[in-house]
Design a protein around this motif. Structure first.
Motif, mmCIF file in Angstrom:
data_model
loop_
_atom_site.group_PDB
_atom_site.id
_atom_site.type_symbol
_atom_site.label_atom_id
_atom_site.label_comp_id
_atom_site.label_asym_id
_atom_site.label_seq_id
_atom_site.Cartn_x
_atom_site.Cartn_y
_atom_site.Cartn_z
ATOM 1 N N VAL A 47 0.841 -1.204 0.000
ATOM 2 C CA VAL A 47 0.000 0.000 0.000
ATOM 3 C C VAL A 47 0.876 1.254 0.000
ATOM 4 N N ALA A 48 1.934 1.231 0.810
ATOM 5 C CA ALA A 48 2.822 2.398 0.884
ATOM 6 C C ALA A 48 3.424 2.691 -0.486
ATOM 7 N N GLU A 49 3.748 1.625 -1.218
ATOM 8 C CA GLU A 49 4.359 1.829 -2.532
ATOM 9 C C GLU A 49 3.350 2.445 -3.509
ATOM 10 N N VAL A 50 2.110 1.929 -3.509
ATOM 11 C CA VAL A 50 1.088 2.475 -4.420
ATOM 12 C C VAL A 50 0.842 3.950 -4.113
ATOM 13 N N LEU A 51 0.830 4.298 -2.832
ATOM 14 C CA LEU A 51 0.509 5.669 -2.445
ATOM 15 C C LEU A 51 1.740 6.566 -2.372
ATOM 16 N N ALA A 52 2.930 5.964 -2.544
ATOM 17 C CA ALA A 52 4.188 6.704 -2.429
ATOM 18 C C ALA A 52 4.284 7.410 -1.079
ATOM 19 N N VAL A 53 4.014 6.632 -0.012
ATOM 20 C CA VAL A 53 4.184 7.159 1.349
ATOM 21 C C VAL A 53 5.090 6.202 2.121
ATOM 22 N N ARG A 54 5.441 6.593 3.359
ATOM 23 C CA ARG A 54 6.305 5.744 4.175
ATOM 24 C C ARG A 54 5.499 4.612 4.807
ATOM 25 N N LEU A 55 6.232 3.530 5.107
ATOM 26 C CA LEU A 55 5.591 2.368 5.732
ATOM 27 C C LEU A 55 4.857 2.734 7.015
ATOM 28 N N ASP A 56 5.505 3.568 7.839
ATOM 29 C CA ASP A 56 4.917 3.850 9.158
ATOM 30 C C ASP A 56 3.813 4.906 9.086
ATOM 31 N N GLU A 57 3.432 5.266 7.863
ATOM 32 C CA GLU A 57 2.296 6.178 7.698
ATOM 33 C C GLU A 57 1.014 5.427 7.330
ATOM 34 N N VAL A 58 1.140 4.134 7.084
ATOM 35 C CA VAL A 58 0.002 3.333 6.599
ATOM 36 C C VAL A 58 -0.579 2.492 7.728
ATOM 37 N N PHE A 59 -1.892 2.600 7.915
ATOM 38 C CA PHE A 59 -2.594 1.787 8.918
ATOM 39 C C PHE A 59 -3.802 1.138 8.256
ATOM 40 N N PHE A 60 -4.161 -0.024 8.776
ATOM 41 C CA PHE A 60 -5.383 -0.676 8.306
ATOM 42 C C PHE A 60 -6.476 -0.505 9.348
ATOM 43 N N ALA A 61 -7.718 -0.499 8.869
ATOM 44 C CA ALA A 61 -8.866 -0.250 9.733
ATOM 45 C C ALA A 61 -9.935 -1.292 9.423
ATOM 46 N N PRO A 62 -10.913 -1.435 10.305
ATOM 47 C CA PRO A 62 -11.935 -2.466 10.089
ATOM 48 C C PRO A 62 -12.805 -2.232 8.857
ATOM 49 N N ASN A 63 -12.920 -1.000 8.400
ATOM 50 C CA ASN A 63 -13.660 -0.695 7.158
ATOM 51 C C ASN A 63 -13.477 0.791 6.852
ATOM 52 N N GLY A 64 -14.029 1.229 5.753
ATOM 53 C CA GLY A 64 -13.856 2.619 5.336
ATOM 54 C C GLY A 64 -14.520 3.612 6.284
ATOM 55 N N THR A 65 -15.659 3.234 6.832
ATOM 56 C CA THR A 65 -16.369 4.148 7.729
ATOM 57 C C THR A 65 -15.585 4.377 9.020
ATOM 58 N N ALA A 80 -6.691 -7.209 0.378
ATOM 59 C CA ALA A 80 -6.913 -5.809 0.013
ATOM 60 C C ALA A 80 -5.658 -5.206 -0.616
ATOM 61 N N ALA A 81 -4.513 -5.496 -0.004
ATOM 62 C CA ALA A 81 -3.265 -4.940 -0.522
ATOM 63 C C ALA A 81 -2.947 -5.523 -1.892
ATOM 64 N N ALA A 82 -3.178 -6.835 -2.060
ATOM 65 C CA ALA A 82 -2.923 -7.463 -3.365
ATOM 66 C C ALA A 82 -3.836 -6.856 -4.420
ATOM 67 N N ALA A 83 -5.096 -6.637 -4.052
ATOM 68 C CA ALA A 83 -6.049 -6.060 -5.005
ATOM 69 C C ALA A 83 -5.669 -4.633 -5.361
ATOM 70 N N LEU A 84 -5.187 -3.869 -4.376
ATOM 71 C CA LEU A 84 -4.833 -2.471 -4.662
ATOM 72 C C LEU A 84 -3.661 -2.414 -5.638
ATOM 73 N N ARG A 85 -2.676 -3.287 -5.400
ATOM 74 C CA ARG A 85 -1.522 -3.307 -6.301
ATOM 75 C C ARG A 85 -1.983 -3.661 -7.723
ATOM 76 N N ALA A 86 -2.853 -4.664 -7.815
ATOM 77 C CA ALA A 86 -3.346 -5.082 -9.140
ATOM 78 C C ALA A 86 -4.170 -3.977 -9.789
ATOM 79 N N ALA A 87 -5.044 -3.344 -9.005
ATOM 80 C CA ALA A 87 -5.906 -2.292 -9.552
ATOM 81 C C ALA A 87 -5.062 -1.114 -10.035
ATOM 82 N N ALA A 88 -4.034 -0.771 -9.259
ATOM 83 C CA ALA A 88 -3.187 0.355 -9.645
ATOM 84 C C ALA A 88 -2.451 0.047 -10.947
ATOM 85 N N ALA A 89 -2.038 -1.226 -11.097
ATOM 86 C CA ALA A 89 -1.317 -1.612 -12.316
ATOM 87 C C ALA A 89 -2.234 -1.565 -13.535
#
Lengths: 83, 407
Positions: free
Chosen positions: B84-102, B270-279
């Protein structure tokens, strides 16, 4: 003790015909308004009473789409002039 | 449905206590159902399905524990964070996962409001935010809505004035309208917030994995099911240096940004899907944009008294919304469903609150008879063409039923 004031006339006393759509859900008030406006001569007005939450937005949108003018909007009362 | 029999009960015809459900004779299905509601939840990307299965076998342990299997789970979690950090071009310690979007949206607003409590409580936001953000703004601060134009695009002048006012804790802007597709001027809004010294929170749920999200924000959230990940995974990104206070206990779970254990297999998928979707995003953008253009043109040309809403050009590639005069939105949605089309609607009658979509209201566009199509990687040209062939007749039939013909 003075007598209570008489209830306001449903047309506000200005002779504008009133279409009571209170309690009707959209799009029914807009359909009723379209029918009423179709029967008006150009320049004449009709007042619609509609308390559906979408009425304020959709009556204004209908007027824009149809080229008529919303001359007054004080929910649940809306006055439309046929242009 | 099991129903107790009561009608016609009599001694000569004893009524059973309950009746077996009668299966309706199958309607002739000359069509394949078409799913057009990706902006609510996109079909699971095939790589997400694979990752989910693999992670259920290999990544169900608690990544916070110390034994070998838990360390394997922790590796999967950190690998997902890195993707996720790579897709968003942010640092690893800036990325958190949550139970859902809300929850991610609520956590984003709550954390900024708490971190900036000494500055003020005002939460400046566009009038077309997702309801999760509106609820969070009201729960954690004093909402200050900023209007939009008829396309649903932020009024930048009013935004600049609002963020520059004293006492603003944060500003919140959706990256693109999930309801009408219009892209928001995120870069300009971010510059205004920065000039005012106000952190910007961007809800990128509608954009992530589809279109680039401009930088300049302090906090960003998204939801995996919108990009082809599984439901039940949210994303929260907090840039370093942001005055943001985690609302949950600062235990070993996502450093206080998540309320307890995560659904790790979901996170991995989710992370695998994001990488695929971004590609795939650039190719899908071109393909879906052309299909949406076709819908916009055909609906306007073949369905009378219909407004296609949102910006026709500066928009998401996969979302198209229109409103049909004199048509009940719920009836339209259900009629389309009977023809095998899954769509959503912003009309009041389709909402539990019976209020029309606040987005359509903020734009001042017709809210009844509203339909939103949101396309995805499995959407075919044939599905869209079948929809376009059927929608004029569906709308005409509903208008005839309501006696709204010739108005």
């Amino acid at each position: 003790m003075t007598a209570p004031p008489p209830p306001a006339a449903p047309d506000g006393g200005d002779g504008v015909p009133v279409l009571d759509c209170l309690g009707q859900r959209c799009p029914l008030p807009v359909i009723a308004l379209a029918r009423a406006v179709a029967a008006l001569p150009a320049g004449a007005r009709v007042r619609i009473l509609a308390d559906d939450p979408a009425a304020a937005n959709d009556i204004a949108a209908w007027c824009r789409m149809r080229g008529h003018t919303l001359t007054a909007a004080a929910p649940p009362s809306f006055t439309v002039r046929r242009d | 449905m099991w129903r107790a029999g009561s009608v016609g009960a009599g001694p000569a015809h004893p009524v059973p206590r309950y009746r077996r459900p009668v299966t309706q004779p199958a309607e002739p299905t000359a069509f394949t159902p078409a799913y057009f509601d990706a902006a609510t939840a996109a079909p699971l990307h095939p790589v997400a399905a694979q990752a989910l299965q693999a992670a259920y076998a290999d990544g169900w342990c608690d990544p916070a524990r110390l034994y070998t299997r838990a360390r394997r789970a922790a590796q999967l979690l950190e690998g997902s964070r890195a993707a996720v950090a790579e897709v968003l071009a942010v640092r690893l310690d800036e990325v958190f996962f949550a139970p859902n979007g809300t929850v991610a949206a609520d956590t984003a607003v709550a954390g900024l409001a708490a971190g900036r409590a000494r500055t003020g409580a005002a939460v400046v936001h566009s009038a077309v935010e997702h309801s999760a953000v509106l609820h969070a703004a009201a729960a954690h601060g004093a909402p200050v809505p900023v209007p939009v134009d008829g396309y649903g695009r932020l009024d930048l002048g009013r935004w600049r004035a609002a963020v520059a006012a004293p006492g603003v804790a944060l500003a919140a802007l959706i990256s693109a309208s999930h309801e009408v597709g219009t892209l928001q001027p995120v870069a300009e809004a971010a510059a205004a917030a920065r000039d005012a010294g106000v952190p910007l929170y961007v809800d990128a749920a509608a954009s992530l994995g589809r279109v680039p999200v401009p930088g300049g924000w302090s906090v960003l959230t998204a939801s995996a099911r919108k990009w082809g990940g599984p439901p039940g995974v949210g994303l929260l990104v907090v840039r370093r240096g942001t005055r943001w206070q985690p609302p949950y206990p600062r235990d070993e779970r996502e450093r206080g940004t998540a309320p307890g254990a995560l659904h790790l297999p979901g996170v991995v998928a989710a992370a695998a899907a994001l990488r695929a979707a971004a590609a795939e995003a650039a190719a899908e953008d071109a393909r879906l944009r052309a299909l949406v253009d076709r819908v916009r043109a055909a609906v306007a040309a073949t369905v009378p008294d219909t407004v296609v809403v949102g910006d026709p050009v500066d928009r998401l590639p996969h979302v198209v919304t229109f409103s049909c005069l004199y048509v009940d939105g719920e009836a339209l949605l259900l009629a389309l469903d009977r023809r095998g089309f899954a769509v959503s609607s912003g009309s009041a009658c389709t909402a539990s609150t019976l209020r029309p979509s606040h987005v359509l209201e903020a734009m001042g566009v017709l809210s009844h008879g509203n339909v939103r199509l949101s396309l995805h990687r499995e959407t075919t040209e044939a599905e869209v063409d079948r929809f376009l062939a059927e929608v004029p007749g569906v709308v005409a039939a509903l208008r005839a039923e309501a006696g709204a013909v010739g108005l």
